[in-house]
Design an enzyme around this catalytic site. Structure first.
Site, PDB file in Angstrom:
ATOM      1  N   SER A 128       0.809  -1.224   0.000  1.00 39.08           N
ATOM      2  CA  SER A 128       0.000   0.000   0.000  1.00 39.08           C
ATOM      3  C   SER A 128       0.842   1.272   0.000  1.00 39.08           C
ATOM      4  O   SER A 128       0.302   2.352  -0.216  1.00 39.08           O
ATOM      5  CB  SER A 128      -0.931   0.017   1.211  1.00 39.08           C
ATOM      6  N   ASP A 356      -8.742  -4.525   3.257  1.00 41.62           N
ATOM      7  CA  ASP A 356      -7.436  -5.189   3.211  1.00 41.62           C
ATOM      8  C   ASP A 356      -7.185  -6.057   4.442  1.00 41.62           C
ATOM      9  O   ASP A 356      -6.710  -7.186   4.336  1.00 41.62           O
ATOM     10  CB  ASP A 356      -6.363  -4.089   3.113  1.00 41.62           C
ATOM     11  N   ASP A 396      -5.904  -0.014  -4.316  1.00 44.02           N
ATOM     12  CA  ASP A 396      -4.451   0.083  -4.502  1.00 44.02           C
ATOM     13  C   ASP A 396      -3.877  -1.206  -5.085  1.00 44.02           C
ATOM     14  O   ASP A 396      -2.946  -1.179  -5.874  1.00 44.02           O
ATOM     15  CB  ASP A 396      -3.746   0.469  -3.188  1.00 44.02           C
TER      16      ASP A 396
HETATM   17 ZN   LIG Z   1      -2.455  -5.236   2.860  1.00 44.01          ZN
END
Ligand SMILES: [Zn+2]
Ligand SMILES: *[C@@H]1O[C@H](CO)[C@@H](O)[C@H](O)[C@H]1NC(C)=O
Ligand SMILES: *[C@@H]1O[C@H](CO)[C@@H](O)[C@H](O)[C@H]1NC(C)=O
Ligand SMILES: *[C@@H]1O[C@H](CO)[C@@H](O)[C@H](O)[C@H]1NC(C)=O
Ligand SMILES: *[C@@H]1O[C@H](CO)[C@@H](O)[C@H](O)[C@H]1NC(C)=O
Ligand SMILES: *[C@@H]1O[C@H](CO)[C@@H](O)[C@H](O)[C@H]1NC(C)=O
Length: 543
Positions: A128, A356, A396
């Site tokens: 990230s 995430d 991302d």
């Molecule tokens: Zn991650």
């Protein structure tokens, strides 16, 4: 039980139809067969023609918008891969008692979609920090580094002191143009994605001075990320900073409002320093730590607002204490109310950061619910802003969750597949190629996970390769856009083009700008009339 298993083995053995790649579905046991859940109108070809025409009508109305983007809001779903989008939209529909697959997330209704290639300078599968640098500064760099160019290797504090390696983000471009900027996240405000807006660091992990000290460096040379946010530009220019991470800002002798200790070893209370600096400059300001404080200033926020709602990341929506913790949509609303006071416009970064984290734990349900919350924040923004605001929604990087076959239409996206493994044992529709959900075999056989408590939000879906944390994926991610110059976001392109395209539309930053930027006078009604007259004259002369 063994009778059932034996029957299945027989059924598997006689599955002779189809081809070797697509065997006919004889494996499904009678008890697993369900009635068709879908809307029976869908059997009619006319249904699909009508479905297309309704969409085309919308599309034709939305082809281009060449206006200047006064405001830009970038929404970042951390780790929101394409399978995550499919599964989240299905869950959203199923929570509304529909089959689910046909549902649209709000941002999926945007007129333009494209794909971004997420690799970073030194890694096929990125993190990230390098992706934040790409989608906020326009430059790809090394994994784990933030706001510095590719000449800085990760952990190389000294290399990052070279000023020429420092990169400006689109927030700095907006500020340099007299616009306002802000960040909103469900993670620590010093975490990699939001830090991409303001930090320059050889390591994303240097969030407080304790981290820099532990690496053997001095914060005099390599200031920690929290310190950069509070004491240097563009961090100290941000009008709104909303998220988690109080511990990074408080001395290790200070407990915060919820009883958690700070991490700092330099004895500095950066929250107080932030307040003192704004006071010195005569700017109204407020630090808030809970939801009721935030909601009380929702419609008239101070000039500068710092909200830190947890010592660490915000809680997952499904587990959050709703009394102390605001939703991402609420945070977004307050941020927009604050920034939209600037006549010249603003740049706002909003991150759904825990999609995430859910995936890293192979907690698919939490990852999907966070995606739905993220989508609600996008929806809130579209309701609050006008047609001079460009909204770009993207991720991302991907994750390694897959949507396995061959589940029947309308069946629980969080449940088992309707098919069985070649071993006759069930598997889940959503599983991972690696992660903490990997299970050791028992008596030489795969574990039947469907006998576990699969509805628990912290139930880990199964994985092939054991890792304590599931990895990111290297696939492309979706970019959708709404508002001025949305059509620029079509195609398959480098992730680093995203901020430059936004800056093109908004007439900010060092790169190329839209035609409408140089002829901004055209926006004036009188000059618009003038150019109309010219156009008519030209047209007349042609005939
Ligand atoms: Zn991650
Ligand atoms: C879905 O159906 C259940 C059970 O019939 C009901 O309790 C629930 O309110 C419904 N939800 C929606 C959003 O319609
Ligand atoms: C500083 O960084 C630039 C690249 O941004 C590099 O070309 C230059 O050699 C570096 N200078 C020093 C003294 O390392
Ligand atoms: C707190 O910081 C001091 C330095 O100011 C350090 O000596 C001490 O070990 C730290 N305490 C903890 C618990 O990390
Ligand atoms: C929120 O913070 C304010 C100020 O510290 C406090 O008075 C109030 O009790 C807090 N609310 C909750 C629900 O904790
Ligand atoms: C399964 O998980 C749900 C949700 O967390 C919980 O309410 C239930 O008690 C659990 N059931 C068992 C048998 O552990």
């Amino acid at each position: 039980m063994w009778i059932k298993q034996a029957l299945l083995v027989v059924l598997v053995a006689v599955a002779a139809g189809g081809d070797q790649y697509h065997p006919e579905e004889l494996q499904r046991s009678a008890t697993q067969r369900v009635s068709e859940a879908f809307n029976t109108n869908e059997r009619s070809p006319q249904f699909w023609i009508d479905n297309f025409e309704a969409d085309l009508e919308k599309r034709l109305r939305n082809i281009q918008n060449n206006k200047v983007a006064r405001n830009v809001i970038m929404f970042l779903g951390d780790g929101m891969s394409i399978p995550t989008q499919m599964a989240a939209r299905t869950l959203k529909g199923q929570r509304e008692n529909r089959t689910g697959e046909e549902t649209e997330l709000h941002f999926e209704t945007f007129p333009t979609a494209g794909l971004s290639k997420t690799y970073c300078l030194d890694r096929q599968v990125p993190d990230s920090a390098c992706t934040a640098t790409a989608y906020l500064t326009g430059i790809k760099n090394n994994r784990g580094t933030l706001g510095v160019n590719g000449y800085v290797p990760r952990f190389d504090c000294l290399a990052s002191t070279n000023q020429s390696t420092h990169l400006d983000s689109i927030a700095a471009w907006a500020l340099a143009d007299g616009r306002d900027a802000g960040i909103v996240t469900t993670t620590r405000v010093t975490h990699a994605s939001p830090a991409g807006v303001y930090a320059k660091s050889a390591n994303r992990g240097w969030e407080s001075d304790a981290d820099v000290n532990a690496a053997g460096f001095s914060t005099d040379i390599c200031p920690d990320i929290a310190m950069q946010l509070i004491t240097s530009s563009p961090g100290n220019q941000l009008k709104v900073i909303l998220g988690g991470g109080r511990s990074q800002f408080l001395p290790n002798t200070t407990t915060d409002e919820e009883g958690d200790l700070g991490f700092r070893q330099d004895g500095r209370n950066l929250i107080e320093e932030w307040q003192n600096e704004k006071n010195r400059n005569g700017a109204t300001n407020q630090y808030v730590w809970n939801r009721s404080q935030l909601m009380s200033l929702r419609n008239s926020p101070p000039e500068y607002l710092l909200g830190l709602f947890e010592a660490d990341h915000l809680q997952y929506n499904l587990q959050a204490d709703k009394v102390t913790e605001p939703t991402l949509a609420e945070l977004t609303e307050v941020a927009i109310n604050s920034l939209s006071r600037n006549e010249k416009g603003y740049f706002l970064f909003v991150e759904g950061g825990r999609i995430d984290h859910g995936h890293h734990a192979t907690w698919a349900q939490l990852a999907l619910d966070e995606t739905i919350e993220f989508d609600l924040a996008v929806k809130k923004a579209t309701e609050l802003v006008g047609d001079d605001t460009l909204i770009v929604v993207t991720a991302d990087h991907a994750h390694v969750m897959a949507v396995n076959g061959y589940t029947q239409r309308g069946r629980d996206i969080l449940g088992p597949s309707d098919d069985l493994g070649g071993d006759g044992i069930p598997y889940m529709t959503l599983s991972y190629t690696n992660g903490p959900g990997a299970r050791a075999q028992v008596d030489g056989a795969r574990v039947d996970v469907t006998k576990e408590n699969i509805t628990d939000v912290e139930w880990r879906s199964h994985a092939e390769v054991y890792r304590s944390s599931e990895t990111h994926g290297g696939d492309d991610v979706v970019v959708t856009a709404w508002g001025p110059h949305h059509h620029l976001f079509t195609g398959v392109y480098e992730q680093s083009h995203i901020p430059l395209r936004m800056a093109y539309a908004a007439c900010i930053g060092p790169g190329i700008h839209a035609d409408a930027c140089s002829s901004a006078a055209l926006l004036h009604p009188l000059s618009l009339l003038y150019s109309l007259v010219l156009a008519v004259m030209y047209h007349t002369v042609q005939h």
